[in-house]
Write an enzyme that holds these catalytic residues in place. Structure first.
Site, PDB file in Angstrom:
ATOM      1  N   SER A 143      62.779  61.212  -0.608  1.00  0.00           N
ATOM      2  CA  SER A 143      63.767  62.242  -0.908  1.00  0.00           C
ATOM      3  C   SER A 143      65.087  61.761  -0.328  1.00  0.00           C
ATOM      4  O   SER A 143      65.104  60.863   0.524  1.00  0.00           O
ATOM      5  CB  SER A 143      63.343  63.548  -0.231  1.00  0.00           C
ATOM      6  OG  SER A 143      64.409  64.480  -0.184  1.00  0.00           O
ATOM      7  N   TYR A 156      59.577  68.365   6.800  1.00  0.00           N
ATOM      8  CA  TYR A 156      59.827  67.681   5.531  1.00  0.00           C
ATOM      9  C   TYR A 156      60.722  66.461   5.749  1.00  0.00           C
ATOM     10  O   TYR A 156      60.420  65.358   5.292  1.00  0.00           O
ATOM     11  CB  TYR A 156      60.476  68.657   4.545  1.00  0.00           C
ATOM     12  CG  TYR A 156      60.624  68.129   3.137  1.00  0.00           C
ATOM     13  CD1 TYR A 156      59.560  68.185   2.242  1.00  0.00           C
ATOM     14  CD2 TYR A 156      61.833  67.605   2.692  1.00  0.00           C
ATOM     15  CE1 TYR A 156      59.687  67.720   0.936  1.00  0.00           C
ATOM     16  CE2 TYR A 156      61.976  67.135   1.395  1.00  0.00           C
ATOM     17  CZ  TYR A 156      60.900  67.199   0.521  1.00  0.00           C
ATOM     18  OH  TYR A 156      61.042  66.733  -0.772  1.00  0.00           O
TER      19      TYR A 156
END
Length: 261
Positions: A143, A156
């Site tokens: 990401s 995350y």
């Protein structure tokens, strides 16, 4: 002849979202694809949708945090399709909260799916890639949060940074066997995962959903556009089909300019 002609790919979390689009494009490029997903009914339905003949797509039940299930799933794919050439480690979840309120169980759950899942699927697939003697490609779904941080996303961001470290080790260990490793780092893609975050973040920040999109999610892009699943899938095909070690160990940001290396 497609870029991935007769390559065998395992894509985790492939019954929906980015994983589904990657699996579909891999098939279009000539690959045989295992749709590995926690939801076996959805995985089978996706495989049937993509390939009604059942000769080039198969559904596989795979909880990526369960070592026995990962190993059994990978073995089933290798048995049906004659080996493993590509792994796309894509399965993931998102849980949003400030660190002071973050439940430890949620922290452990998210890290297990993103990091334990990447490790277990990599380990299972590398054994085949090494033994086959025809090389391979391992692709992790990172990401922009592999490079940057955002509030409310401690595990995350931690997990996505961790995938870059794992990728670099796989690139070094796998090189002598012709196995390459890369991380794709998308910006915000309008998947169900992101759709769910919009109202959650609006509530957490006390702003409108439209403001979340404009001032949180897309504020640093060059064009105010979401990254698309097609943007990500095309990058996966490019990396999976790249013929040399020139790009191994690298992370590729696909974010409409949100983060520039």
């Amino acid at each position: 002849m497609g870029q991935l002609q007769d390559k065998v790919a395992v894509v985790t979390g492939a019954a929906s979202g980015i994983g589904k689009d990657i699996a579909n494009l891999f098939l279009a490029e000539g690959a045989k694809v295992a749709i590995a997903d926690l939801n076996i009914d959805a995985a089978n339905a996706t495989a049937l949708e993509f390939d009604p003949t059942g000769t080039r797509a198969m559904g596989v039940a795979m909880n990526v945090t369960d070592e026995a299930q990962v190993n059994a799933g990978v073995e089933a794919v290798a048995a049906k399709f004659g080996g493993i050439d590509i792994l796309v480690s894509n399965a993931g979840i998102q849980i949003v909260a400030p660190i002071v309120d973050f439940a430890f169980d949620d922290w452990k759950k998210l890290l297990a799916i993103h990091l334990d899942g990447a490790f277990l699927t990599t380990k299972a697939c590398l054994k085949h890639m090494y033994a086959q003697g025809r090389g391979g490609s391992v692709i992790y779904m990172g990401s922009v949060h592999s490079k940057e941080a955002s509030k409310l996303k401690a595990p995350y961001v931690t997990a996505k940074h961790g995938l870059i470290g794992l990728c670099k080790v796989v690139a070094k260990e796998g090189a002598e066997f012709g196995v390459r490793a890369n991380v794709i780092c998308p910006g915000f893609v309008r998947t169900p995962l992101v759709e769910k975050q919009i109202p959650e973040q609006a509530k957490a920040f006390g702003i409108s959903e439209e403001a979340v999109i404009k001032t949180v999610m897309l504020k640093d892009t060059v064009d105010g556009e979401f990254t698309t699943v097609d943007d990500v899938a095309r990058t996966a095909v490019f990396l999976a089909g790249f013929p040399t070690n020139a790009l191994t160990g690298q992370s590729i940001v696909v974010s409409h300019g949100w983060y520039m290396q």
